[in-house]
Design a protein around this motif. Structure first.
Motif, mmCIF file in Angstrom:
data_model
loop_
_atom_site.group_PDB
_atom_site.id
_atom_site.type_symbol
_atom_site.label_atom_id
_atom_site.label_comp_id
_atom_site.label_asym_id
_atom_site.label_seq_id
_atom_site.Cartn_x
_atom_site.Cartn_y
_atom_site.Cartn_z
ATOM 1 N N MET A 75 0.818 -1.210 0.000
ATOM 2 C CA MET A 75 0.000 0.000 0.000
ATOM 3 C C MET A 75 0.854 1.264 0.000
ATOM 4 O O MET A 75 0.452 2.290 -0.532
ATOM 5 C CB MET A 75 -0.930 0.012 1.219
ATOM 6 N N ALA A 76 2.021 1.189 0.626
ATOM 7 C CA ALA A 76 2.904 2.352 0.719
ATOM 8 C C ALA A 76 4.306 1.882 1.064
ATOM 9 O O ALA A 76 4.500 0.760 1.543
ATOM 10 C CB ALA A 76 2.406 3.328 1.773
ATOM 11 N N ILE A 77 5.260 2.757 0.832
ATOM 12 C CA ILE A 77 6.642 2.513 1.227
ATOM 13 C C ILE A 77 7.090 3.711 2.043
ATOM 14 O O ILE A 77 6.915 4.861 1.621
ATOM 15 C CB ILE A 77 7.563 2.343 -0.006
ATOM 16 N N VAL A 78 7.650 3.440 3.221
ATOM 17 C CA VAL A 78 8.238 4.492 4.033
ATOM 18 C C VAL A 78 9.744 4.415 3.809
ATOM 19 O O VAL A 78 10.377 3.410 4.121
ATOM 20 C CB VAL A 78 7.895 4.315 5.534
ATOM 21 N N LYS A 124 16.746 -1.849 1.037
ATOM 22 C CA LYS A 124 16.712 -2.739 2.201
ATOM 23 C C LYS A 124 16.297 -2.029 3.478
ATOM 24 O O LYS A 124 15.751 -2.660 4.375
ATOM 25 C CB LYS A 124 18.041 -3.460 2.381
ATOM 26 N N GLU A 125 16.486 -0.716 3.586
ATOM 27 C CA GLU A 125 16.096 0.000 4.793
ATOM 28 C C GLU A 125 14.668 0.552 4.731
ATOM 29 O O GLU A 125 14.175 1.127 5.692
ATOM 30 C CB GLU A 125 17.084 1.139 5.087
ATOM 31 N N ASP A 126 13.966 0.350 3.615
ATOM 32 C CA ASP A 126 12.587 0.815 3.465
ATOM 33 C C ASP A 126 11.626 -0.032 4.296
ATOM 34 O O ASP A 126 11.864 -1.220 4.523
ATOM 35 C CB ASP A 126 12.140 0.756 2.001
ATOM 36 N N LEU A 127 10.550 0.587 4.713
ATOM 37 C CA LEU A 127 9.483 -0.096 5.435
ATOM 38 C C LEU A 127 8.293 -0.209 4.490
ATOM 39 O O LEU A 127 7.865 0.787 3.907
ATOM 40 C CB LEU A 127 9.099 0.705 6.680
ATOM 41 N N LEU A 128 7.786 -1.421 4.313
ATOM 42 C CA LEU A 128 6.632 -1.627 3.442
ATOM 43 C C LEU A 128 5.361 -1.674 4.269
ATOM 44 O O LEU A 128 5.305 -2.364 5.292
ATOM 45 C CB LEU A 128 6.772 -2.947 2.668
ATOM 46 N N VAL A 129 4.343 -0.953 3.816
ATOM 47 C CA VAL A 129 3.020 -1.014 4.418
ATOM 48 C C VAL A 129 2.212 -1.946 3.525
ATOM 49 O O VAL A 129 1.994 -1.640 2.349
ATOM 50 C CB VAL A 129 2.367 0.382 4.497
#
Length: 51
Positions: free
Chosen positions: A15-18, A35-40
């Motif tokens: 839904m989103a990437i932080v 690799k440091e991204d957070l996936l919603v």
């Protein structure tokens, strides 16, 4: 994201990437995930557990 084919492989939707201080909600198949991204993500519990 296109190469990962997350939706077909895990039956979940991203839904989103932080990424750092940015929240990206208009995703395209060409979106690069670091690799440091957070996936919603959104999906059934069993599918999320497999992911």
């Amino acid at each position: 994201m296109q190469e990962l084919d997350i939706r077909a492989t895990y039956s979940i939707s991203v839904m989103a990437i932080v990424s750092g201080h940015d929240v990206i909600v208009s995703l395209s198949p060409a979106q690069i995930i670091h690799k440091e991204d957070l996936l919603v993500v959104m999906g059934e519990g069993e599918s999320l557990a497999r992911f």
